[in-house]
Design a protein around this motif. Sequence first.
Motif, short mmCIF file in Angstrom:
data_model
loop_
_atom_site.label_atom_id
_atom_site.label_comp_id
_atom_site.label_asym_id
_atom_site.label_seq_id
_atom_site.Cartn_x
_atom_site.Cartn_y
_atom_site.Cartn_z
N UNK A 140 0.67 -1.04 0.06
CA UNK A 140 -0.07 -0.02 -0.04
C UNK A 140 0.93 1.23 0.00
N UNK A 141 2.09 1.16 -0.16
CA UNK A 141 2.87 2.36 -0.38
C UNK A 141 3.85 2.36 -1.67
N UNK A 142 4.09 3.65 -1.97
CA UNK A 142 4.66 3.72 -3.31
C UNK A 142 6.05 4.62 -2.93
N UNK A 143 6.96 4.44 -3.90
CA UNK A 143 8.15 5.31 -3.86
C UNK A 143 8.69 5.52 -5.32
N UNK A 144 8.75 6.93 -5.71
CA UNK A 144 9.67 7.57 -6.81
C UNK A 144 10.74 7.90 -6.34
N UNK A 145 11.91 7.38 -7.29
CA UNK A 145 13.47 7.76 -6.91
C UNK A 145 13.68 8.86 -7.72
N UNK A 146 14.92 9.29 -7.72
CA UNK A 146 15.74 10.28 -8.45
C UNK A 146 14.77 11.51 -8.92
N UNK A 147 13.79 11.94 -7.93
CA UNK A 147 12.92 12.97 -8.35
C UNK A 147 13.66 14.34 -8.34
N UNK A 148 14.95 14.45 -7.95
CA UNK A 148 15.33 15.60 -7.87
C UNK A 148 15.99 15.93 -9.62
N UNK A 149 15.82 15.04 -10.43
CA UNK A 149 16.01 15.30 -11.73
C UNK A 149 14.85 15.66 -12.62
N UNK A 150 13.48 15.32 -12.02
CA UNK A 150 12.42 15.50 -12.67
C UNK A 150 11.73 16.65 -12.12
N UNK A 151 11.91 17.05 -10.88
CA UNK A 151 11.17 18.38 -10.43
C UNK A 151 12.40 19.32 -9.86
N UNK A 152 12.48 20.33 -10.40
CA UNK A 152 13.28 21.30 -10.64
C UNK A 152 13.24 22.54 -10.29
N UNK A 153 11.74 22.90 -10.49
CA UNK A 153 11.46 24.40 -10.34
C UNK A 153 10.03 24.53 -9.49
N UNK A 154 10.04 25.53 -8.67
CA UNK A 154 8.47 25.58 -7.90
C UNK A 154 7.49 25.69 -9.03
N UNK A 155 7.63 26.14 -10.21
CA UNK A 155 6.52 26.31 -11.14
C UNK A 155 6.13 24.82 -11.73
N UNK A 156 6.77 24.01 -11.39
CA UNK A 156 6.58 22.60 -12.32
C UNK A 156 5.07 22.19 -11.76
N UNK A 157 4.36 21.88 -12.70
CA UNK A 157 3.01 20.93 -12.50
C UNK A 157 3.27 19.46 -11.94
N UNK A 158 3.17 18.90 -10.74
CA UNK A 158 3.60 17.59 -10.37
C UNK A 158 2.47 16.88 -9.95
N UNK A 159 1.97 15.77 -10.73
CA UNK A 159 0.79 15.23 -10.42
C UNK A 159 1.12 13.65 -10.11
N UNK A 160 0.59 12.90 -9.27
CA UNK A 160 0.71 11.66 -8.89
C UNK A 160 -0.64 11.09 -9.29
#
Length: 493
Positions: A456-476
């Motif tokens: 029941x838990x999930x993990x995304x790794x290396x997210x520092x390469x995908x999410x780099x700006x406060x203006x990014x639209x990030x959806x799970x």
Amino acid sequence: MLNTAGTVTYSRETLANEKLSLSTSNTTIKEGYKVRIFHANPNLLSIDNMTIANSSANTQTFLVTKLGLQQIGSTTNMKANLTTIIEKGAKVIRDNDSMLTSPYVEGKDDLLLAINLLDEPAKSTLLDDYKDVLPNSELDPKNKFTAPILDELHPNDTAISGKVPANYGLIMNIYNLDGSYKKYLHYTEEDRSFSIPFDYYGKAITLVPGMRVEIFYKQADLISPSTIKTVLAPVDSYSLTANDYAFGDTELSGTFSSNIAKVRLWINDKAVTQATTNSAGVFTFPAAANFIVKATDKVEIVGVDASYNEKKRIRLSIKGSPIATTSLTADAYTIGTNTLNGTFGKSVAKVRLWVNGKAVTQATTTSDGDYTFTNIASFIKNATDRVEIVGVNAQYQELNRIDVVVSDLAPLDNGLTAIPFNIGDNTLTGTFGKNVAKVRLWVNGNLKQQATTKNGGYTFTSTNYFITSPDDVVEVIGVDAQYKEVSKITLSL
């Protein structure tokens, strides 16, 4: 245009800066009607053979009399006015040798019609005074033209036909029973024949017994002798009857005369099917209910000859209400159930199941008006799905559509959460519900990664390469086993 009761029967407005185009409008004008005209610049208004009193007024009203238009409030003597017009017309003919020597000049016919409007003794006096400019009963030897041939006329005909000695343009006058008439122009075919349809460029011609039709042709100022025939009473008329019909009746039947070859059903000005017929003069549309489905439908029966020329048309009045014949009901549906039942009306040929805007399956039906969908649990998975029952006719035209009430006794867990995330974090973690099969990361509208999951838990790794700006639209986004989206959250950075 106002009728005798003062009701407006026709109106037309033209603005000064309006771009005008040629057009034709038809309306009924009878003795006793009134014509009311408003002109923003009244000095520009003029009417043939009339001096308008109080010409500075913007609005003028005229009474239709048998002798012409008479201005309301005017003291003009209409008889004297018409006599003056006749005198002017006679002078035009007398001053033109070609017109004067031809017994069939159109202007002579106009003079005769005008004189015939007058009462005695004025009528007889003018017929004698102007006999030299009136049409002669005998053909002028100098006129090479011969009269055209005009076929017999009956009210149930579909065209006015005949033949002329050469290819000339025809002029046809149709005289109504009240003495008024209307003029038509037509051209002959290569074989010099003519056939003027009753549907004359979209404007109907109607003949009744006793009316007269005049045909002649002209070249320059010379006019041929006229051929005039009276419309006869119907002979061997085309007969077409329909039996009473109510919404939902499977069959529509009636009778037809022997001079009709085929009978066709028209719905809303379109032929939709042809009847079966027998030698006894009975026609049958065996599946009429498939075509007659709405209260607003225009339903007509049309009889044609062997060449499909229309001979008789009747309008059908439908009894009852179409609501019962297109009705649909549906039982409530519970998620996980394999069947869905309901009822349908007589006009419905097939019942279909729609889920989220798409047809997914078709029901089995009985002659008693019951339907059943089976094995539908795979189509309806969530209580939030939009489930509809759609009834169609044999041509799959939609007749009715209803919503199905959907409930879920054990709602699936579509939950999805995320642990607070900051720019620069190497991982993004959270939890997901039992109905979520996979969890995916989307950044600025692009799929970046699918999470690893456990208990029941999930993990995304290396997210520092995908999410780099406060203006990014990030959806799970959580999806089911078919990768259909079931949950979505947007992160706050």
